[in-house]
Motif scaffolding. Structure first.
Motif, PDB file in Angstrom:
ATOM      1  N   ASP A  13      -6.591   6.921   3.180  1.00  0.00           N
ATOM      2  CA  ASP A  13      -7.564   7.011   2.242  1.00  0.00           C
ATOM      3  C   ASP A  13      -7.777   5.487   1.255  1.00  0.00           C
ATOM      4  O   ASP A  13      -8.674   5.381   0.623  1.00  0.00           O
ATOM      5  CB  ASP A  13      -7.403   8.106   1.011  1.00  0.00           C
ATOM      6  N   LEU A  14      -6.665   5.010   1.045  1.00  0.00           N
ATOM      7  CA  LEU A  14      -6.409   3.620   0.525  1.00  0.00           C
ATOM      8  C   LEU A  14      -7.309   2.382   1.087  1.00  0.00           C
ATOM      9  O   LEU A  14      -7.827   1.692   0.566  1.00  0.00           O
ATOM     10  CB  LEU A  14      -5.077   3.150   0.343  1.00  0.00           C
ATOM     11  N   ALA A  74      -0.016   4.393  -2.370  1.00  0.00           N
ATOM     12  CA  ALA A  74      -0.373   5.748  -1.794  1.00  0.00           C
ATOM     13  C   ALA A  74       0.468   6.843  -2.474  1.00  0.00           C
ATOM     14  O   ALA A  74      -0.038   7.819  -2.887  1.00  0.00           O
ATOM     15  CB  ALA A  74      -0.163   5.730  -0.274  1.00  0.00           C
ATOM     16  N   LEU A 119      -2.358   7.361   3.095  1.00  0.00           N
ATOM     17  CA  LEU A 119      -2.649   5.883   3.362  1.00  0.00           C
ATOM     18  C   LEU A 119      -4.119   5.461   3.852  1.00  0.00           C
ATOM     19  O   LEU A 119      -4.539   4.552   3.271  1.00  0.00           O
ATOM     20  CB  LEU A 119      -1.576   5.350   4.073  1.00  0.00           C
ATOM     21  N   LEU A 160       0.830  -1.227  -0.047  1.00  0.00           N
ATOM     22  CA  LEU A 160       0.034   0.070  -0.011  1.00  0.00           C
ATOM     23  C   LEU A 160       0.750   1.285   0.025  1.00  0.00           C
ATOM     24  O   LEU A 160       0.515   2.252  -0.447  1.00  0.00           O
ATOM     25  CB  LEU A 160      -0.979  -0.044   1.185  1.00  0.00           C
TER      26      LEU A 160
END
Length: 201
Positions: free
Chosen positions: A69-70, A60, A67, A56
């Motif tokens: 938001d992912l 990002a 991060l 991730l």
């Protein structure tokens, strides 16, 4: 694993696919930017591969999002931006955003001086948009010397020699948006409209 955590992880794949499509990128594009293989990216997006921090973090950075938001993590803690003024060159910069990368917002205070400083133009990569809140701003941009009163805005490529200061020695307050080269706001100043301060934008 509790249901909430499982739901969060299950939502990562569709969120990654939506981000990639929003940016008009292919799996090959993202693989080239992140070093993550296309097959792994495909499995992440389809939910056949569990998201890990190792996967991730580069995503990002590639999508220029936090991060959280992912993974769609719920917001926790104090949502306020804690302002830490930066003082230099007789000015105070107050960061108004904390998002990594992208466009950064600042409030800038140019302090009053008995005798206004002479311009010392500088250049650097990026693009800048500014809006004068109070005072009279002197903007030297290349061979142009402009005066912007409150309510006026300007935008320019910062690879041009530029300098900001007070036009009359008084304090000036302005808002600034600054982004890397090529990242521009959509509002444009009219270069043919006379400035109230005597210059042209």
């Amino acid at each position: 694993m509790d249901r909430t955590t499982e739901d969060v992880l299950n939502a990562v794949g569709p969120r990654l696919r939506a981000l990639r499509r929003d940016r008009g990128l292919t799996l090959a594009d993202v693989a080239a930017r992140t070093g993550v293989s296309q097959s792994t990216l495909s499995r992440l997006e389809s939910g056949r591969r569990r998201a890990t921090l190792e996967l991730l973090l580069p995503l990002a950075r590639a999508y220029d999002v936090p991060l959280d938001d992912l993974v769609g993590a719920p917001r926790t803690g104090d949502p306020r931006v804690h302002l830490k003024p930066i003082r230099r060159f007789g000015m105070t910069f107050v960061p108004l955003s904390r998002r990594p990368g992208g466009v950064h917002a600042f409030k800038l205070l140019i302090h009053a001086r008995p005798e206004p400083l002479g311009p010392t133009p500088q250049t650097h990569a990026g693009y800048e948009w500014l809006y004068v809140l109070s005072g009279r701003l002197r903007l030297v941009l290349g061979d142009r010397d402009l005066t912007l009163p409150p309510g006026e805005a300007a935008e320019f490529d910062t690879s041009l020699p530029h300098w900001l200061g007070s036009a009359d020695g008084g304090a000036v307050e302005l808002l600034i948006l600054f982004g890397l080269e090529g990242m521009r706001v959509h509002v444009r100043a009219d270069p043919h409209r006379p400035s109230q301060g005597g210059g042209r934008r």
